[in-house]
Design a protein around this motif. Structure first.
Motif, PDB file in Angstrom:
ATOM      1  N   ALA A  96      10.979  64.817  -1.451  1.00 28.16           N
ATOM      2  CA  ALA A  96      11.492  63.503  -1.060  1.00 28.16           C
ATOM      3  C   ALA A  96      10.759  62.959   0.166  1.00 28.16           C
ATOM      4  CB  ALA A  96      12.988  63.594  -0.774  1.00 28.16           C
ATOM      5  N   LEU A  97      10.300  63.849   1.043  1.00 31.38           N
ATOM      6  CA  LEU A  97       9.603  63.430   2.265  1.00 31.38           C
ATOM      7  C   LEU A  97       8.108  63.211   2.033  1.00 31.38           C
ATOM      8  CD1 LEU A  97      11.228  65.845   4.893  1.00 31.38           C
ATOM      9  CD2 LEU A  97      11.881  63.493   4.349  1.00 31.38           C
ATOM     10  N   SER A  98       7.590  63.735   0.919  1.00 32.57           N
ATOM     11  CA  SER A  98       6.158  63.674   0.634  1.00 32.57           C
ATOM     12  C   SER A  98       5.634  62.240   0.583  1.00 32.57           C
ATOM     13  CB  SER A  98       5.886  64.370  -0.706  1.00 32.57           C
ATOM     14  OG  SER A  98       4.524  64.253  -1.068  1.00 32.57           O
ATOM     15  N   ASP A  99       4.563  62.008   1.314  1.00 33.59           N
ATOM     16  CA  ASP A  99       3.833  60.729   1.281  1.00 33.59           C
ATOM     17  C   ASP A  99       4.694  59.531   1.695  1.00 33.59           C
ATOM     18  OD1 ASP A  99       1.447  59.348   0.946  1.00 33.59           O
ATOM     19  OD2 ASP A  99       1.874  58.832  -1.135  1.00 33.59           O
ATOM     20  N   LYS A 100       5.588  59.751   2.658  1.00 35.51           N
ATOM     21  CA  LYS A 100       6.401  58.629   3.143  1.00 35.51           C
ATOM     22  C   LYS A 100       6.876  58.908   4.570  1.00 35.51           C
ATOM     23  CE  LYS A 100      10.602  58.006   1.777  1.00 35.51           C
ATOM     24  NZ  LYS A 100      11.868  57.828   1.034  1.00 35.51           N
TER      25      LYS A 100
END
Length: 199
Positions: A96-100
């Motif tokens: 969910a935290l990936s690339d954001k």
């Protein structure tokens, strides 16, 4: 005397950078958010409750003694990410935290018998894209298990971070600048009380 109401070795190490001496005091609280709380309200309440719990465990305290409580949460789209209980939890959080961008909120509360000084520090953290194999290897390292949001910026997960906007030390667990400002304010208050008592 300053007391730190925390078992976190990371907070102890950080506090050592700005406090000449302090003692540890136990502070167990129920870390469950209320239904109507925002993440910011929750993390502030936790810091205050930890300071209150620590204050109760100090045998003798006077106006020159203060207890510091702190709490850190990871927030993604206004949802608080806790500590992972198993790999699936870690996988879901880091995916969910990936690339954001997400937020790390750390609240500090400095308290004695008469006064509460507090602040919430919010830092934006931007992750690069993280693939499934990396998440698997990171979990196997053992680092995510006791970390809010399943990562520690000061450890192996530092390579996931493209940039931060705000306080690095706050993401680790204790915002040094803001904590020092509260300590200076507490010292000034204690000095004023001592001067008034001397008159």
């Amino acid at each position: 005397m300053l007391y730190l109401a925390s078992k976190s070795p990371r907070r102890q190490e950080l506090l050592n950078q700005i406090a000449e001496q302090f003692e540890l005091v136990a502070a167990d609280v129920n870390e469950i958010a209320l239904a109507d709380e925002t993440p910011k309200q929750f993390v502030l309440r936790m810091a205050i409750e930890k300071a209150q719990a620590g204050l109760k465990n100090v045998v003798t305290i006077n106006s020159n003694d203060w207890v510091l409580g702190s709490d850190t949460i990871v927030v993604n789209d206004d949802v608080i990410l806790g500590k992972p209980k198993e790999f699936n939890d870690c996988q879901q959080m880091l995916s969910a935290l990936s690339d954001k961008k997400h937020q790390v909120m750390t609240a500090i509360a400095l308290m004695n018998n008469d006064t509460v000084l507090s602040e919430v520090v919010i830092t934006d953290v931007m992750f690069r894209a993280i693939d499934e194999d990396e998440i698997q290897r990171y979990w196997q390292s053992g680092e995510p298990q006791d970390k809010a949001g399943s990562y520690g910026i000061q450890g192996l997960a530092g390579k996931f971070v493209k940039r931060i906007e705000g306080s690095y030390s706050s993401v680790v667990g204790l915002p040094l600048f803001e904590t020092e400002q509260l300590l200076l304010s507490a010292k000034a208050r204690s000095k004023n009380l001592t001067n008034k008592g001397a008159k």
